[in-house]
Scaffold this motif. Structure first.
Motif, short mmCIF file in Angstrom:
data_model
loop_
_atom_site.label_atom_id
_atom_site.label_comp_id
_atom_site.label_asym_id
_atom_site.label_seq_id
_atom_site.Cartn_x
_atom_site.Cartn_y
_atom_site.Cartn_z
N THR A 1 -70.01 -18.71 -8.95
CA THR A 1 -71.46 -18.57 -9.13
C THR A 1 -71.89 -19.19 -10.45
OG1 THR A 1 -71.57 -16.59 -7.76
CG2 THR A 1 -73.36 -16.91 -9.35
N PHE A 2 -71.17 -18.86 -11.51
CA PHE A 2 -71.53 -19.42 -12.81
C PHE A 2 -71.26 -20.92 -12.86
CE2 PHE A 2 -71.23 -14.96 -14.41
CZ PHE A 2 -72.53 -14.88 -14.85
N ARG A 3 -70.24 -21.37 -12.15
CA ARG A 3 -69.97 -22.82 -12.09
C ARG A 3 -71.13 -23.53 -11.38
NH1 ARG A 3 -64.84 -22.39 -11.40
NH2 ARG A 3 -64.87 -22.16 -9.15
N ALA A 4 -71.68 -22.91 -10.36
CA ALA A 4 -72.83 -23.51 -9.65
C ALA A 4 -74.01 -23.64 -10.58
CB ALA A 4 -73.20 -22.66 -8.43
N LEU A 5 -74.16 -22.69 -11.49
CA LEU A 5 -75.27 -22.72 -12.42
C LEU A 5 -74.95 -23.53 -13.68
CD1 LEU A 5 -76.47 -19.04 -12.02
CD2 LEU A 5 -77.53 -21.11 -11.09
N LEU B 1 -78.83 -28.34 -3.25
CA LEU B 1 -79.19 -27.13 -2.50
C LEU B 1 -78.02 -26.65 -1.63
CD1 LEU B 1 -82.83 -28.04 -1.48
CD2 LEU B 1 -82.14 -26.08 -2.90
N ARG B 2 -77.25 -27.57 -1.10
CA ARG B 2 -76.10 -27.19 -0.27
C ARG B 2 -75.13 -26.35 -1.09
NH1 ARG B 2 -74.19 -31.93 0.90
NH2 ARG B 2 -75.90 -32.26 2.34
N SER B 3 -74.87 -26.76 -2.34
CA SER B 3 -73.98 -25.99 -3.21
C SER B 3 -74.54 -24.60 -3.48
CB SER B 3 -73.79 -26.71 -4.55
OG SER B 3 -73.16 -27.94 -4.37
N LEU B 4 -75.82 -24.53 -3.76
CA LEU B 4 -76.46 -23.24 -4.02
C LEU B 4 -76.49 -22.36 -2.78
CD1 LEU B 4 -79.42 -24.54 -6.22
CD2 LEU B 4 -77.41 -23.26 -7.01
N ARG B 5 -76.70 -22.98 -1.63
CA ARG B 5 -76.74 -22.24 -0.37
C ARG B 5 -75.36 -21.69 -0.02
NH1 ARG B 5 -78.69 -26.18 2.84
NH2 ARG B 5 -76.64 -26.62 3.61
N ASP B 6 -74.31 -22.51 -0.23
CA ASP B 6 -72.95 -22.08 0.09
C ASP B 6 -72.54 -20.84 -0.70
OD1 ASP B 6 -72.72 -24.17 1.87
OD2 ASP B 6 -71.49 -25.42 0.56
N LEU B 7 -73.10 -20.68 -1.89
CA LEU B 7 -72.79 -19.52 -2.72
C LEU B 7 -73.84 -18.41 -2.59
CD1 LEU B 7 -71.53 -21.46 -5.81
CD2 LEU B 7 -70.19 -19.93 -4.35
N ARG B 8 -74.73 -18.56 -1.62
CA ARG B 8 -75.77 -17.57 -1.33
C ARG B 8 -76.68 -17.32 -2.52
NH1 ARG B 8 -72.41 -12.88 0.33
NH2 ARG B 8 -74.27 -11.79 -0.30
N ASP C 1 -74.64 -26.75 -13.67
CA ASP C 1 -75.25 -28.06 -13.50
C ASP C 1 -76.74 -27.98 -13.84
OD1 ASP C 1 -76.88 -29.98 -11.57
OD2 ASP C 1 -74.91 -30.88 -11.92
N PRO C 2 -77.22 -28.81 -14.78
CA PRO C 2 -78.64 -28.73 -15.17
C PRO C 2 -79.62 -28.94 -14.01
CG PRO C 2 -77.41 -30.05 -16.75
CD PRO C 2 -76.48 -29.77 -15.60
N ASN C 3 -79.29 -29.81 -13.07
CA ASN C 3 -80.20 -30.01 -11.93
C ASN C 3 -80.30 -28.76 -11.06
OD1 ASN C 3 -81.09 -32.66 -12.44
ND2 ASN C 3 -79.18 -33.48 -11.64
N ARG C 4 -79.17 -28.10 -10.86
CA ARG C 4 -79.22 -26.86 -10.06
C ARG C 4 -79.98 -25.77 -10.82
NH1 ARG C 4 -73.89 -28.72 -8.21
NH2 ARG C 4 -72.87 -27.56 -9.87
N VAL C 5 -79.82 -25.70 -12.13
CA VAL C 5 -80.58 -24.72 -12.92
C VAL C 5 -82.07 -25.01 -12.79
CG1 VAL C 5 -81.09 -23.93 -15.27
CG2 VAL C 5 -78.72 -24.21 -14.52
N ARG C 6 -82.45 -26.27 -12.83
CA ARG C 6 -83.86 -26.63 -12.70
C ARG C 6 -84.39 -26.27 -11.31
NH1 ARG C 6 -84.86 -32.35 -14.15
NH2 ARG C 6 -86.95 -31.66 -14.68
N ILE C 7 -83.57 -26.46 -10.28
CA ILE C 7 -83.97 -26.06 -8.92
C ILE C 7 -84.19 -24.55 -8.88
CG2 ILE C 7 -83.12 -25.80 -6.55
CD1 ILE C 7 -81.81 -28.61 -6.90
N VAL C 8 -83.26 -23.80 -9.44
CA VAL C 8 -83.41 -22.34 -9.47
C VAL C 8 -84.66 -21.94 -10.23
CG1 VAL C 8 -82.37 -20.20 -10.33
CG2 VAL C 8 -80.96 -21.86 -9.11
N SER C 9 -84.97 -22.66 -11.33
CA SER C 9 -86.17 -22.32 -12.10
C SER C 9 -87.43 -22.51 -11.26
CB SER C 9 -86.24 -23.12 -13.39
OG SER C 9 -86.58 -24.47 -13.16
N LEU C 10 -87.48 -23.57 -10.47
CA LEU C 10 -88.64 -23.79 -9.60
C LEU C 10 -88.71 -22.73 -8.50
CD1 LEU C 10 -88.45 -27.67 -9.27
CD2 LEU C 10 -90.28 -26.37 -10.37
N LEU C 11 -87.56 -22.44 -7.90
CA LEU C 11 -87.53 -21.47 -6.80
C LEU C 11 -87.75 -20.04 -7.29
CD1 LEU C 11 -84.69 -22.94 -4.57
CD2 LEU C 11 -87.18 -23.20 -4.32
N SER C 12 -87.59 -19.82 -8.58
CA SER C 12 -87.86 -18.47 -9.10
C SER C 12 -89.36 -18.18 -9.11
CB SER C 12 -87.27 -18.30 -10.51
OG SER C 12 -88.01 -19.04 -11.46
N GLN C 13 -90.16 -19.24 -8.96
CA GLN C 13 -91.62 -19.08 -8.98
C GLN C 13 -92.25 -19.20 -7.60
OE1 GLN C 13 -93.08 -18.13 -11.88
NE2 GLN C 13 -90.91 -18.06 -12.46
#
Length: 117
Positions: free
Chosen positions: A35-39, A76-83, A41-53
């Motif tokens: 989970t922390f490895r998925a986070l 998104l596939r990486s983030l989805r695979d880790l739920r 990546d700066p692009n994935r963190v930015r995606i999470v920041s947008l989806l948090s809103q």
């Protein structure tokens, strides 16, 4: 010897015993590390920041991040695979959102932590 190492070998048995009750097992530690490895990546963190809103489709995310839809889908596939994110279909579009409040809380706490460094 480093200032960060003990200069004397002594085990505080009571402290170790108390701490052992909170030691996570190997499989749980591996899942949390993923989970922390998925986070990491700066692009994935930015995606999470947008989806948090808001719930957003791949097109929205790509436009906001100035990335191709293919690159966003890959992240998104990486983030989805880790739920960490979930999706739903509406007609021909796929909308993404954070999977649950735990992901939102993890992201928010991470932001709080880096804000006071």
């Amino acid at each position: 010897m480093s200032d960060e190492q003990c200069t004397e070998t002594y085990t505080h048995k009571a402290r170790v015993q108390a701490a052992m009750h909170h030691l996570v097992d190997g499989p749980t530690a591996a899942r949390l590390a993923k989970t922390f490895r998925a986070l990491s990546d700066p692009n994935r963190v930015r995606i999470v920041s947008l989806l948090s809103q808001a719930e957003l489709c791949v097109c929205d995310l790509a436009a906001a991040l100035s990335m191709s839809q293919s690159a966003v889908s890959h992240q998104l596939r990486s983030l989805r695979d880790l739920r960490l994110v979930r999706w739903r279909r509406e007609g021909r579009q796929i909308f993404y959102a954070l999977d649950d409040e735990h992901v939102s809380d993890l992201f928010s706490r991470g932001l709080d932590h880096v804000a006071h460094l």
